[in-house]
Each structure stands twice: as structure tokens, then as C-alpha cells.
Write a protein that holds these residues in place. Structure first.
Motif, PDB file in Angstrom:
ATOM      1  N   VAL A   7       0.828  -1.209   0.000  1.00 12.36           N
ATOM      2  CA  VAL A   7       0.000   0.000   0.000  1.00 12.36           C
ATOM      3  C   VAL A   7       0.866   1.264   0.000  1.00 12.36           C
ATOM      4  N   PHE A   8       2.067   1.169   0.595  1.00 13.78           N
ATOM      5  CA  PHE A   8       2.927   2.343   0.750  1.00 13.78           C
ATOM      6  C   PHE A   8       3.999   2.445  -0.327  1.00 13.78           C
ATOM      7  N   GLU A   9       4.035   1.481  -1.260  1.00 11.55           N
ATOM      8  CA  GLU A   9       5.109   1.463  -2.255  1.00 11.55           C
ATOM      9  C   GLU A   9       5.113   2.720  -3.124  1.00 11.55           C
ATOM     10  N   LYS A  10       3.942   3.154  -3.587  1.00 12.12           N
ATOM     11  CA  LYS A  10       3.880   4.329  -4.450  1.00 12.12           C
ATOM     12  C   LYS A  10       4.383   5.576  -3.734  1.00 12.12           C
ATOM     13  N   THR A  11       4.016   5.709  -2.450  1.00  9.50           N
ATOM     14  CA  THR A  11       4.486   6.847  -1.670  1.00  9.50           C
ATOM     15  C   THR A  11       6.003   6.812  -1.531  1.00  9.50           C
ATOM     16  N   ALA A  12       6.549   5.620  -1.295  1.00 11.88           N
ATOM     17  CA  ALA A  12       7.999   5.485  -1.165  1.00 11.88           C
ATOM     18  C   ALA A  12       8.703   5.881  -2.461  1.00 11.88           C
ATOM     19  N   LEU A  13       8.179   5.423  -3.602  1.00 17.81           N
ATOM     20  CA  LEU A  13       8.787   5.760  -4.885  1.00 17.81           C
ATOM     21  C   LEU A  13       8.699   7.261  -5.163  1.00 17.81           C
ATOM     22  N   ARG A  14       7.532   7.830  -4.895  1.00 16.27           N
ATOM     23  CA  ARG A  14       7.337   9.256  -5.173  1.00 16.27           C
ATOM     24  C   ARG A  14       8.269  10.125  -4.340  1.00 16.27           C
TER      25      ARG A  14
END
Length: 239
Positions: A7-14
């Protein structure tokens, strides 16, 4: 843990945050309530991302402790850390510390701690101001004595999830309570307020308010037996 971290992968990448999962074993089996642990670890991960700067790192590790027959899951970040004066108090309800978050309520860690204890586990932490924090959940590998047997669990019914796609039934479909016990609901979101009315109307005489100032006035005038109050409210906060 992998599903929650997804769930948090996109936030980490961004934000350029290095987000790693380091399990000591591919799978560790234990008794747990998925809905409850979702809340615990989602809160710990949300806090880690909230207080970790862009380009930082967050690591989730998991390992078995054979000596105590437990499993430890840790969420480590290199964020701003927790001030030493705040550390003895951060598990208290509504405590927001010397550097409160703009959208924080002081509820998350207290709730995570309480839900962990329902599993007969513990939530602990270590933190160095300016260098980050590590929160560790320790859970028993054996079935907690407080868990219901499967036969009993099959005969229980959970309330409808607030996130269901199906709209809540109209309020007039709920049977009215034959009681003098009163409840005041103070909630600014109409959908949530209607949901609470629907669930409580069979058991209480229900009144509602959509902002903190109105809610406080109604509570003072009627002295309800129960108040269900949001924290973030217009006019006057729930605190």
C-alpha cells in the motif's frame, strides 16, 4: 506484512524513500486477527512515512524468538525521532507531544498499543532525536488465551464495514429504541454520522451535531448518557 507494505510502495517511490522488508524467514505462522493487526501496522507505517524525510529509509524486519516463543516485527525509520521529554508519554491517549503533527489526534499509538495487548503482545520503541525511531511489535506464536474458539467465532456477526461499496440503509429502516438511554453523536461527515445513527438507533435515543461548538452546547443542555465524538471537527475540535 508484504500486503500492507504494498500500500505504501507508491508513496515510497514518489518521495525517494528506500523501503525494505527483511524477514528472517519467508513465512512465520501465528494466530492473529487480520483486521486488528492491519490497524496496528498501518499506523506504524503511516507514522514512519509521516516523519521520514524525502530520500530517507524505512525498514520492516521480522524474526522469530525461540527463547520466548514469540515473533518480533519492527518498523525502523531515519526520521526526526521523538524528543526525550515526549518518550515517556507517547503511548497515552490524546498525547501529541512538543512537536504535534498538523493532522494528528494523539490516538494512533495508544490505539496500536491497546490492540497489540489484545493479542497478548507488546508494543515498544526506541528513538534518538534527529536520527529516527524503531517501533517493535512482539506477538506470541501460540494462540492467545483471549481468542474465541472457531466454533464460537462462526456464530458472531461483525458490523458492516464503513468502506463497503453498498450504501447504508435509510435511517428510517432502523427500529427505534424502547429506552430512555441517550447518545449524542458529534461527527461532521454526513455519511459517517448517518452510519452511526443507523447502528445506535435501535439501542439509544439518538441526537446529532455536525460541528464541535454545536455538539458541546447540546451535550451541556441534554447531558447524554453516551457521547460519540470525532476529534477533527469544524468550529471546535473534539479534544
Amino acid at each position: 506484512m508484504r500486503e500492507l507494505m504494498d500500500v505504501f510502495e507508491k508513496t515510497a517511490l514518489r518521495r525517494g524513500i528506500t523501503f525494505r522488508f527483511l524477514p528472517a524467514e519467508p513465512v512465520i505462522s501465528l494466530w492473529f486477527d487480520g483486521d486488528i493487526l492491519d490497524k496496528v501496522f498501518s499506523n506504524l507505517l503511516s507514522n514512519a512515512f509521516k516523519y521520514t524525510p524525502d530520500g530517507g529509509h524505512i525498514t520492516v524486519s521480522m524474526q522469530r524468538n525461540a527463547g520466548t516463543n514469540t515473533v518480533q516485527i519492527s518498523v525502523e525509520d531515519n526520521g526526526r525521532g521523538i524528543a526525550e521529554t515526549d518518550q515517556p508519554h507517547i503511548m497515552r491517549w490524546f498525547y501529541q507531544g512538543s512537536q504535534p503533527s498538523a493532522n494528528g489526534s494523539g490516538l494512533g499509538l495508544a490505539l496500536a498499543d491497546g490492540l497489540t495487548r489484545l493479542h497478548e503482545g507488546t508494543l515498544s520503541f526506541r528513538s534518538q532525536p534527529g536520527h529516527g525511531s524503531t517501533f517493535t511489535v512482539t506477538l506470541p506464536l501460540e494462540k492467545p488465551t483471549t481468542f474465541l474458539d472457531a466454533e464460537l467465532a462462526h456464530n458472531t456477526h461483525a458490523p458492516n464495514d464503513l468502506l463497503d461499496d453498498e450504501p447504508a440503509p435509510l435511517l428510517d429502516e432502523s427500529p427505534l429504541a424502547r429506552t430512555t438511554t441517550t447518545v449524542l453523536i458529534i461527527e461532521d461527515q454526513e455519511e459517517v454520522r448517518n452510519f452511526l445513527v443507523q447502528k445506535l438507533q435501535p439501542h439509544f435515543q439518538v441526537s446529532t451535531a455536525a460541528d464541535g461548538a454545536t455538539g458541546l452546547r447540546q451535550a451541556s443542555e441534554t447531558i447524554p448518557d453516551v457521547v460519540v465524538c470525532d476529534v477533527n471537527l469544524p468550529e471546535l475540535s473534539g479534544l
